[in-house]
Design an enzyme around this catalytic site. Structure first.
Site, PDB file in Angstrom:
ATOM      1  N   SER A 237       0.346   8.174   0.427  1.00  0.00           N
ATOM      2  CA  SER A 237       1.144   7.096  -0.160  1.00  0.00           C
ATOM      3  C   SER A 237       2.300   7.682  -0.946  1.00  0.00           C
ATOM      4  O   SER A 237       2.221   8.809  -1.451  1.00  0.00           O
ATOM      5  CB  SER A 237       0.274   6.240  -1.099  1.00  0.00           C
ATOM      6  OG  SER A 237       1.067   5.365  -1.880  1.00  0.00           O
TER       7      SER A 237
ATOM      8  N   TYR B 103      -5.907   4.629  -7.510  1.00  0.00           N
ATOM      9  CA  TYR B 103      -5.437   4.657  -6.127  1.00  0.00           C
ATOM     10  C   TYR B 103      -4.493   5.834  -5.899  1.00  0.00           C
ATOM     11  O   TYR B 103      -4.627   6.578  -4.915  1.00  0.00           O
ATOM     12  CB  TYR B 103      -4.729   3.349  -5.782  1.00  0.00           C
ATOM     13  CG  TYR B 103      -4.098   3.354  -4.414  1.00  0.00           C
ATOM     14  CD1 TYR B 103      -4.885   3.204  -3.272  1.00  0.00           C
ATOM     15  CD2 TYR B 103      -2.720   3.518  -4.252  1.00  0.00           C
ATOM     16  CE1 TYR B 103      -4.319   3.216  -2.012  1.00  0.00           C
ATOM     17  CE2 TYR B 103      -2.150   3.534  -2.993  1.00  0.00           C
ATOM     18  CZ  TYR B 103      -2.943   3.385  -1.879  1.00  0.00           C
ATOM     19  OH  TYR B 103      -2.378   3.411  -0.630  1.00  0.00           O
TER      20      TYR B 103
END
Length: 283
Positions: free
Chosen positions: A175, A188
């Protein structure tokens, strides 16, 4: 490309459901297939929806047989199977929590039993939620995130290695937050940093075996993660703050996975692609 208006919305689930999203994410491949993956078998975790669905559609168009491992989103998974079959390929659905090692082994072994081999592993399944108060985040939530986003990648890769030969591909989803960080997504972002380090380390580990390992680090993409994570007002016009002024669509990310999975990416390993709408981050 015009940015579709994204209205305020949310879902009380993680993973959320693609069939409930407005507008529907755009997963459709843009070009005719040319056989880049003819004869290949791909296992895609989190392949029921979002980026995983777009990868499944594109890989099927390029000739691959598809196995999809997912948690429990049966309606979305059935739709993805239909998409793959309409592309003229075969699709195997494998539900189960990949945070449990036995389910990772099961996903790999069922894929090989169905299709006879495994050539491409896409570690993509994950969960995300906002850390509203990190100091009070429960141990259970932290362990759930690590299980889904880190341990599942490791367990599935372990199970796959005995079936992957020279020329095989492993592609991990990371990400933009692994590089830029995000204060509201601490847990996350941490797990996505782990998937990046896992990619680079496994690339070095497997070079002598002729197996490449690469990562894709998407920015803001319109997937079930978004209504499943954010408050309705945060979802409205999601992605408008990027340099391109819009969220990315899943099909725009799937092409990066195809590059790494095909012979086009044969001289790449330990590398990361950044489909993020122009956000400049460290490589």
């Amino acid at each position: 490309m015009n940015a579709p208006h994204i209205p305020a919305q949310s879902q009380d689930a993680m993973p959320a459901d693609e069939h409930k999203m407005d507008p529907a994410p755009d997963w459709k491949p843009r070009h005719p297939g040319v056989g880049k993956l003819d004869g290949k078998v791909a296992l895609i975790t989190g392949g029921d929806s979002g980026i995983g669905r777009a990868i499944a559609a594109l890989f099927a168009r390029e000739g691959a047989k598809i196995a999809i491992a997912y948690l429990e989103e049966d309606e979305d998974a059935d739709k993805t199977r239909q998409i793959v079959e309409e592309e003229g390929s075969d699709c195997l659905l494998i539900p189960g929590d990949l945070g449990v090692k036995d389910n990772c082994v099961k996903a790999v072994e069922e894929t090989v039993a169905e299709f006879g081999k495994l050539d491409i592993l896409i570690n993509n399944g994950a969960q995300q939620w906002v850390d509203e108060d990190f100091a009070d985040l429960s141990e259970g939530k932290i362990r759930q995130m690590i299980g889904s986003n880190i341990m599942a990648y490791m367990f599935t890769t372990q199970a796959a290695l005995k079936h992957l030969g020279e020329g095989a591909r492993i592609i991990n989803t990371s990400s933009v937050n692994a590089f830029a960080g995000m204060g509201s997504l601490v847990t996350y972002s941490m797990t996505r940093g782990a998937s990046l380090a896992f990619t680079r380390s496994m690339a070095s580990n497997l070079t002598d075996k002729g197996i490449t390992v690469n990562a894709v680090a998407p920015g803001p993409i319109w997937t079930p993660f978004i209504p499943g994570t954010m408050q309705p007002e945060q979802v409205e016009d999601f992605g408008s703050g990027t340099p391109m002024g819009r969220a990315g669509q899943p099909w725009e990310v799937a092409t990066a996975y195809l590059f790494f999975a095909s012979s086009d990416g044969s001289y790449y390993t330990g590398q990361t692609m950044h489909p993020n709408g122009g956000m400049v981050v460290g490589a």
